[in-house]
Each structure stands twice: as structure tokens, then as C-alpha cells.
Write a protein that holds these residues in place. Structure first.
Motif, PDB file in Angstrom:
ATOM      1  N   UNK A   1       0.846  -1.185   0.000  1.00  0.00           N
ATOM      2  CA  UNK A   1       0.000   0.000   0.000  1.00  0.00           C
ATOM      3  C   UNK A   1       0.885   1.240   0.000  1.00  0.00           C
ATOM      4  N   UNK A   2       0.270   2.348  -0.385  1.00  0.00           N
ATOM      5  CA  UNK A   2       0.929   3.647  -0.338  1.00  0.00           C
ATOM      6  C   UNK A   2       0.089   4.545   0.556  1.00  0.00           C
ATOM      7  N   UNK A   3       0.669   5.106   1.570  1.00  0.00           N
ATOM      8  CA  UNK A   3      -0.118   5.970   2.470  1.00  0.00           C
ATOM      9  C   UNK A   3      -0.405   7.318   1.804  1.00  0.00           C
ATOM     10  N   UNK A   4      -1.668   7.666   1.710  1.00  0.00           N
ATOM     11  CA  UNK A   4      -2.054   8.938   1.100  1.00  0.00           C
ATOM     12  C   UNK A   4      -2.585   9.880   2.163  1.00  0.00           C
ATOM     13  N   UNK A   5      -2.398  11.164   1.900  1.00  0.00           N
ATOM     14  CA  UNK A   5      -2.948  12.187   2.770  1.00  0.00           C
ATOM     15  C   UNK A   5      -3.733  13.182   1.916  1.00  0.00           C
ATOM     16  N   UNK A   6      -4.614  13.902   2.584  1.00  0.00           N
ATOM     17  CA  UNK A   6      -5.452  14.841   1.837  1.00  0.00           C
ATOM     18  C   UNK A   6      -4.611  15.916   1.157  1.00  0.00           C
ATOM     19  N   UNK A   7      -3.487  16.309   1.764  1.00  0.00           N
ATOM     20  CA  UNK A   7      -2.664  17.348   1.143  1.00  0.00           C
ATOM     21  C   UNK A   7      -1.971  16.872  -0.126  1.00  0.00           C
ATOM     22  N   UNK A   8      -2.028  15.555  -0.393  1.00  0.00           N
ATOM     23  CA  UNK A   8      -1.470  15.042  -1.649  1.00  0.00           C
ATOM     24  C   UNK A   8      -2.397  15.276  -2.837  1.00  0.00           C
ATOM     25  N   UNK A   9      -3.654  15.588  -2.564  1.00  0.00           N
ATOM     26  CA  UNK A   9      -4.634  15.698  -3.636  1.00  0.00           C
ATOM     27  C   UNK A   9      -4.344  16.912  -4.519  1.00  0.00           C
ATOM     28  N   UNK A  10      -4.423  16.695  -5.815  1.00  0.00           N
ATOM     29  CA  UNK A  10      -4.311  17.770  -6.800  1.00  0.00           C
ATOM     30  C   UNK A  10      -5.426  17.581  -7.828  1.00  0.00           C
ATOM     31  N   UNK A  11      -6.102  18.701  -8.171  1.00  0.00           N
ATOM     32  CA  UNK A  11      -7.231  18.655  -9.084  1.00  0.00           C
ATOM     33  C   UNK A  11      -6.861  19.393 -10.369  1.00  0.00           C
ATOM     34  N   UNK A  12      -7.213  18.779 -11.471  1.00  0.00           N
ATOM     35  CA  UNK A  12      -6.859  19.338 -12.774  1.00  0.00           C
ATOM     36  C   UNK A  12      -7.773  20.513 -13.131  1.00  0.00           C
ATOM     37  N   UNK A  13      -7.143  21.560 -13.686  1.00  0.00           N
ATOM     38  CA  UNK A  13      -7.869  22.743 -14.150  1.00  0.00           C
ATOM     39  C   UNK A  13      -7.423  23.059 -15.565  1.00  0.00           C
ATOM     40  N   UNK A  14      -8.329  23.608 -16.378  1.00  0.00           N
ATOM     41  CA  UNK A  14      -7.911  23.973 -17.745  1.00  0.00           C
ATOM     42  C   UNK A  14      -6.988  25.182 -17.716  1.00  0.00           C
TER      43      UNK A  14
END
Length: 460
Positions: free
Chosen positions: A242-255
Motif C-alpha cells: 500500500x501507499x499511504x495517502x494524505x489529503x494534502x497530496x490531492x491535486x485537481x486538474x484545471x484547464x
């Protein structure tokens, strides 16, 4: 080759033999064109045609009233047309018509210019590809690849060789604090709590204190016999559960937001209309300014032109008046630049490319050039300031304006001075002006360059 093909070939030859563009600018009739259409005379090539011999009835070689008798007077035939007044119809004239875009391309080729207009005013914002990222956004735009890479990067940064650290617990005389200090000196990202848990586990497994399990006399001895295994090698061998994820790792794509900029320009043409500006001088101004107006119209998406004339005072006129008007007053060139500064307030430099083209015979009142004109030129932001001296036969003794501007500001990169004494000088003057703008792309304003803030380009 049929008649149609032959006729078309002659038409192409006629267009190719149109007057040379430089010749047209220097000596042609500029008045036959308008701002959106340039009409260049075509050198006519006669097209082939058939002529039929329609002989009058009554026999070959007979006169109109039969065979003339000896002594009968012969009335001379008129040189005019048979019907109507002689010379009523003018000869045919053909023109090759260019729009300003084609004229600009032709002039670039003719003079070797290379002006690339800059986009200024934003006229539209469009959404491009989804190449930008942000920390927030709709769940459907979550960049999964970026999310995984950030989590994996953190995992690699915090992972360590646990067996290697446990061996530190078997160094003679070492306690938990000693092992923690040794691990930190090794750059191993382990916590003291983890080492304490590992020590307790080792003692429980053997039923005796860790100190009783000494295998190494020192940490140096341990390092000589055991190599620490990099985390990447172990992951390749064993894989990842497994890979431990955190919310600060999230990135959302924008045009990506793409700005469409309009290549727009405002040109303020300035002309001296004082009593010394006779017809020949005015014609030279027209021959320089008119082709440059066509050229910039063809180069830019949108072009606006304003026209200022001056003697001791300045006022704005329309294009029709600009080249013909003349007053009997004196000359104060700074009055024109004062009006130019007011006009350009309507066209912010951040949104508009700006050109200020002035022309006259270089005669000016007193110290007006040095005390007023040059400070105004330095303060007016423009892509290019140009002054065209029109002095048929060469400069007059009291015509100092062009020389003074060139001596003081000639190396600033956005100021050009050209001299025209005859029509043959026109294309050289146009090149001198427009090539200064092409070479000085992005150059400082006259004021910045004069104060040494940036280096201006040299003119060819």
C-alpha cells in the motif's frame, strides 16, 4: 496553346511587370489608393487580337465614290474619330490592387524588413488543455497520477531499512537514545518511539534485556559489516502492499487559461504646417507617411490613426486635411507633442502599441527642441518615435531639430531620425524608421534608455 491560355499568360506577364514597389512609393500616384486598398499601376502588355479586313463593296482599291477622275480634288481624311469629337474617350488604365496585408508582405520583401507586432489588449480568454492543477476542485477532476506520485514520494522519503536499525540495538552498551542518535546521523528517518518499540520487542522475543544480545563492539564495527539497503531496492524486490495517502497530496486538474491578445496599434502622425513647409516638402512627407500607414494597417489586427498638425500651436485634423493644409505661422514643435501626449491618454501603453511619427523641415523656435521636445519624447511611452526631415536640396543652416534629436536620443533604441531631400530617399527613410522598431522589439522607452536603466539597440 489556345487563345484563352495565351491571353491568361499575357495577363500574368502584365501583373509581374507592374511597377516596382519602391518606384511606386517614390514616384507613383499615391492618391489613387485609400487606407484599405492600394492601387499600383500595371505596365500594360498589349494582348493579341485578330483584325479583319472589311473591304467596301465596289471592288478592290476603288475610292468611296467609285473610280476618281483626272483633276478631281481629293479631300484629306480627318485624323479624328469618324463619329463624335476627337479624343473624347481616355485611354485604358489598369491597376494591380493590394490590400494592406499584401502590401506589408511585399514591402517586407522589397526592403528586407522583419517587424513582428506584439499582442497587447486581451480580447478573449479561452480554456485550453487541463494542464494546470490546484489543491481544490470537483472530485471528478482529481489528478490520480499526481495523487499517487505525491504519496509514493512521501513513502520513499519516510521509508528505511528496519533490519539495519534493529542491528543498532545489538551494539555493546548502546541504549535507545544511542541508537536514535546513530540513526539520525546516518540520515535514517526513524523516530525514537519506533526504536523504543523495537527494543521492547527484541527483549520480549528473547526473554532477556537487549543488552544481553550484544553482537557489535561499536556502531563503526556494525557499519563495516552490514550495508544499509536503499528503500528503492527493497520495493523493487518485495513490491508495495500500500501507499499511504494524505489529503494534502490531492491535486485537481484545471484547464489552462489562454489569453487571446489583439495586435493593435495607434499611430499619431504629426506634420509641420508652418509657412516654410512648401508644396515639395509636403509631398515628401506624404510619400513617407502614407506607405507606413498602409504597412502598419497590414501588420496589425486593428489600427487607428490620428493626425496632428502644428505651426506655433497644434491642432488635430482628419486624414484628408493632413497632407494639404498650410498656415503662415512660425514653428514650435513642442506644441504638437503636448497634444500627442493628450491623445495617447486614450490608448494605454499596456493595451496598445503606439507610434509617433513627426515630419517637418527641422526648423524650430529657439531652444524648443532641447528644452521641451526631447523631454516630451522621453516621457511619452511608445514603440517608436520617428522624425522625418524634409529638406529638398539638403539641410538649411537653421534646420537643427533632426540633428539635435539624433545627437541626444539616437541610441535609445526606440527613436529614429530620417532625412529625405528627394523622392529617391523615401524608401531609405521608411527602412530606417521601420527597421528601428523591428530591431528594438521590447526596447526601453526613450526616458529609460537615456537614464541608463537599459541598453537600447543599435540601428542599422
Amino acid at each position: 496553346m489556345g487563345l484563352t491560355e495565351d491571353r491568361e499568360r499575357f495577363r500574368e506577364v502584365g501583373e509581374k511587370r507592374r511597377e516596382d514597389l519602391a518606384e511606386f512609393i517614390s514616384h507613383g500616384d499615391l492618391g489613387g489608393s485609400d487606407p484599405d486598398r492600394v492601387r499600383i499601376p500595371v505596365k500594360i502588355v498589349d494582348l493579341p487580337e485578330f483584325k479583319y479586313d472589311r473591304r467596301e463593296a465596289g471592288g478592290v482599291g476603288q475610292g468611296e465614290s467609285g473610280q476618281p477622275q483626272p483633276g478631281q480634288p481629293v479631300e484629306p481624311k480627318s485624323d479624328g474619330d469618324e463619329e463624335g469629337d476627337p479624343g473624347e474617350e481616355g485611354g485604358e488604365h489598369e491597376y494591380y490592387e493590394m490590400d494592406p496585408e499584401e502590401f506589408a508582405r511585399e514591402l517586407d520583401e522589397e526592403l528586407g524588413l522583419d517587424l513582428e507586432p506584439k499582442g497587447k489588449r486581451v480580447v478573449e480568454e479561452m480554456e485550453g488543455d487541463y494542464t494546470d492543477t490546484a489543491r481544490a476542485g470537483p472530485r471528478g477532476t482529481l489528478d490520480v497520477d499526481e495523487f499517487f506520485k505525491r504519496g509514493l514520494k512521501r513513502h520513499l522519503a519516510t521509508d528505511f531499512d528496519e533490519d539495519y536499525v534493529r542491528e543498532g540495538l545489538h551494539v555493546a552498551g548502546a541504549d535507545v537514545d544511542d541508537v536514535f542518535a546513530w540513526a539520525r546521523n546516518q540520515g535514517i528517518p526513524v523516530s525514537r518511539a519506533w526504536i523504543a518499540d523495537a527494543a521492547a520487542t527484541a527483549a520480549d522475543e528473547h526473554g532477556e534485556p537487549v543488552e544481553a544480545l550484544d553482537r557489535w563492539v561499536s556502531f563503526d564495527a556494525l557499519d563495516e559489516d552490514i550495508d544499509r539497503e536503499p528503500a528503492t531496492h527493497r520495493i523493487r524486490r518485495e513490491g508495495l502492499d500500500s501507499v499511504p495517502f494524505r489529503r494534502e497530496d490531492e491535486r485537481f486538474r484545471h484547464p489552462e487559461v489562454i489569453e487571446k491578445r489583439e495586435r493593435n496599434v495607434v499611430v499619431v502622425n504629426v506634420r509641420d504646417v508652418s509657412g516654410s513647409m512648401r508644396e515639395t516638402k509636403r509631398e515628401l512627407v506624404e510619400r513617407v507617411f502614407t506607405p507606413m500607414d498602409w504597412y502598419l494597417t497590414g501588420k496589425y489586427d486593428a489600427a487607428e490613426f490620428r493626425y496632428v498638425v502644428h505651426d506655433a500651436e497644434a491642432w488635430e485634423v482628419d486624414r484628408g486635411e493632413f497632407f494639404g493644409i498650410q498656415s503662415g505661422g512660425g514653428t514650435r514643435i513642442s506644441s504638437a507633442y503636448e497634444l500627442v501626449a493628450e491623445i495617447l491618454e486614450e490608448y494605454p501603453y499596456s493595451e496598445w502599441n503606439r507610434y509617433v511619427f513627426a515630419a517637418g523641415d527641422s526648423e524650430n523656435a529657439g531652444s524648443d527642441t532641447t528644452e521641451s521636445v526631447m523631454p516630451l519624447m522621453e516621457s511619452i511611452d511608445a514603440n517608436l518615435h520617428a522624425y522625418v526631415e524634409t529638406q529638398p536640396g539638403g539641410a538649411a543652416p537653421n534646420a537643427r531639430h533632426a540633428d539635435e534629436v539624433e545627437e541626444a536620443l539616437g541610441n535609445t533604441g526606440n527613436i529614429a531620425v530620417a532625412r529625405v531631400s528627394e523622392p529617391g530617399d523615401v524608401t531609405d527613410a521608411i527602412y530606417e524608421i521601420l527597421s528601428t522598431e523591428a530591431e528594438g522589439d521590447g526596447a526601453a522607452t526613450a526616458g529609460e534608455a537615456a537614464s541608463g536603466l537599459t541598453d537600447g539597440g543599435e540601428r542599422r
